[in-house]
Design a protein around this motif. Structure first.
Motif, PDB file in Angstrom:
ATOM      1  N   GLU A  57       0.904  -1.188   0.129  1.00  0.00           N
ATOM      2  CA  GLU A  57      -0.041   0.050  -0.074  1.00  0.00           C
ATOM      3  C   GLU A  57       0.849   1.249   0.102  1.00  0.00           C
ATOM      4  O   GLU A  57       0.706   2.327  -0.677  1.00  0.00           O
ATOM      5  CB  GLU A  57      -1.085  -0.194   1.317  1.00  0.00           C
ATOM      6  N   LYS A 133      -5.674  -1.457  -5.743  1.00  0.00           N
ATOM      7  CA  LYS A 133      -5.542  -0.168  -5.352  1.00  0.00           C
ATOM      8  C   LYS A 133      -5.615   0.940  -6.532  1.00  0.00           C
ATOM      9  O   LYS A 133      -6.070   2.048  -6.637  1.00  0.00           O
ATOM     10  CB  LYS A 133      -3.898   0.153  -4.921  1.00  0.00           C
ATOM     11  N   SER A 136      -9.242   1.055  -7.685  1.00  0.00           N
ATOM     12  CA  SER A 136     -10.252   1.890  -6.732  1.00  0.00           C
ATOM     13  C   SER A 136      -9.614   3.327  -6.540  1.00  0.00           C
ATOM     14  O   SER A 136     -10.207   4.020  -5.614  1.00  0.00           O
ATOM     15  CB  SER A 136     -10.332   1.406  -5.472  1.00  0.00           C
ATOM     16  N   ASN A 137      -8.349   3.522  -7.268  1.00  0.00           N
ATOM     17  CA  ASN A 137      -8.013   5.052  -7.243  1.00  0.00           C
ATOM     18  C   ASN A 137      -7.478   5.232  -5.618  1.00  0.00           C
ATOM     19  O   ASN A 137      -7.595   6.270  -5.029  1.00  0.00           O
ATOM     20  CB  ASN A 137      -8.882   5.983  -7.645  1.00  0.00           C
ATOM     21  N   GLY A 138      -6.991   4.313  -4.863  1.00  0.00           N
ATOM     22  CA  GLY A 138      -6.697   4.311  -3.635  1.00  0.00           C
ATOM     23  C   GLY A 138      -7.684   4.348  -2.418  1.00  0.00           C
ATOM     24  O   GLY A 138      -7.628   4.406  -1.168  1.00  0.00           O
ATOM     25  N   LYS A 139      -8.831   4.268  -2.876  1.00  0.00           N
ATOM     26  CA  LYS A 139      -9.856   3.896  -1.845  1.00  0.00           C
ATOM     27  C   LYS A 139     -10.362   2.585  -1.592  1.00  0.00           C
ATOM     28  O   LYS A 139      -9.690   1.589  -1.881  1.00  0.00           O
ATOM     29  CB  LYS A 139     -11.175   4.564  -2.654  1.00  0.00           C
ATOM     30  N   TYR A 140     -10.910   2.594  -0.451  1.00  0.00           N
ATOM     31  CA  TYR A 140     -11.388   1.321   0.189  1.00  0.00           C
ATOM     32  C   TYR A 140     -10.265   0.170   0.600  1.00  0.00           C
ATOM     33  O   TYR A 140     -10.073  -0.685   0.221  1.00  0.00           O
ATOM     34  CB  TYR A 140     -12.218   0.452  -0.716  1.00  0.00           C
ATOM     35  N   ARG A 144      -9.648  -3.803   0.461  1.00  0.00           N
ATOM     36  CA  ARG A 144      -8.322  -4.449  -0.355  1.00  0.00           C
ATOM     37  C   ARG A 144      -7.707  -5.351   0.773  1.00  0.00           C
ATOM     38  O   ARG A 144      -7.107  -6.121   0.030  1.00  0.00           O
ATOM     39  CB  ARG A 144      -7.582  -3.250  -0.944  1.00  0.00           C
ATOM     40  N   ARG A 201      -1.628   4.951   7.803  1.00  0.00           N
ATOM     41  CA  ARG A 201      -1.855   6.278   7.686  1.00  0.00           C
ATOM     42  C   ARG A 201      -0.533   6.980   8.184  1.00  0.00           C
ATOM     43  O   ARG A 201      -0.065   8.015   7.758  1.00  0.00           O
ATOM     44  CB  ARG A 201      -3.255   6.617   8.520  1.00  0.00           C
ATOM     45  N   TYR A 212       1.387   4.220  -6.343  1.00  0.00           N
ATOM     46  CA  TYR A 212       0.455   3.597  -7.291  1.00  0.00           C
ATOM     47  C   TYR A 212       1.362   2.784  -8.460  1.00  0.00           C
ATOM     48  O   TYR A 212       2.255   3.498  -9.004  1.00  0.00           O
ATOM     49  CB  TYR A 212      -0.361   4.539  -7.776  1.00  0.00           C
TER      50      TYR A 212
END
Length: 226
Positions: A57, A133, A136-140, A144, A201, A212
């Protein structure tokens, strides 16, 4: 794309290797809790998949590939050194030979099953995490992390148990072991997910990385490609 190894990446890499080596040693004990039978390696092995998720990630598939091969090398060396120690003659006065051989005397087929299952499961986990990733454009992240772990852990169990126990354990029992291990390890991921989210985070914040994998080669042998 970073070409250097940062402190957070190094620390996660060390922890990843420790978890893999420890899980192999703990696999020699079978435990039963609440009627559920599993190996003691279940305590620590799922943590390696959580770290895999974090690395894929934050730093992407390339860095995940590096750390997976690092874990494979560590496991291989520990197994090789352990087999050498088992082969060496024990001192006449030493009474711990039986216990030592039980823990470290891994049968060749068990060793092969463990190493192969780890490679396939870990790379599938990182691949699914990376591809999802992008999609989903980095979401969820939570979704994932759970899906990638479920895919990786299922593949790990599907490879390990048949290779390790076919011909020794009834097929029905092997299928039960595959299902139980995959479910329990994935459930582990779900339970600890709030911690994983906060760790990811925090690392992104202090490390400044959020990769990405556009135009990334998923060839698992391109270890030098960082």
């Amino acid at each position: 794309m970073q070409k250097t190894v940062t402190i957070p990446f190094m620390l996660l890499g060390i922890l990843f290797n420790i978890c893999l080596v420890a899980s192999n040693l703990l696999e020699t004990k079978v435990v039963q809790v609440g009627g559920i039978t599993a190996t003691a390696g279940l305590i620590v092995f799922p943590i390696s998949y959580i770290i895999n998720d974090c690395i894929a990630e934050v730093w992407g598939f390339k860095k995940a590939r590096l750390i997976i091969w690092s874990g494979f090398a560590s496991n291989f060396l520990v197994i090789a050194f352990a087999q050498l120690a088992v082969l060496l003659p024990a001192a006449p006065f030493w009474e711990g030979e039986e216990g030592f051989n039980l823990v470290f005397g891994m049968a060749p087929r068990i060793a092969v099953a463990s190493l192969l299952a780890f490679l396939v499961g870990s790379f599938l986990n990182a691949y699914v995490m990376s591809k999802m990733k992008i999609a989903s454009n980095g979401k969820y992240f939570s979704l994932r992390a759970i899906v990638s772990t479920l895919v990786g852990e299922t593949a790990d169990s599907l490879i390990f148990f048949p290779i390790a126990f076919i011909g020794l354990v009834p097929l029905k029992e092997i299928l039960v072991l595959i299902g139980v291990q995959a479910v329990l390890k994935s459930l582990y991921e779900v339970i600890i997910l709030p911690v994983t989210i906060r760790v990811v985070r925090y690392i992104k914040k202090i490390d400044g990385s959020d990769t990405y994998d556009f135009n990334t080669s998923y060839n698992i042998l391109k270890v030098k490609d960082l």
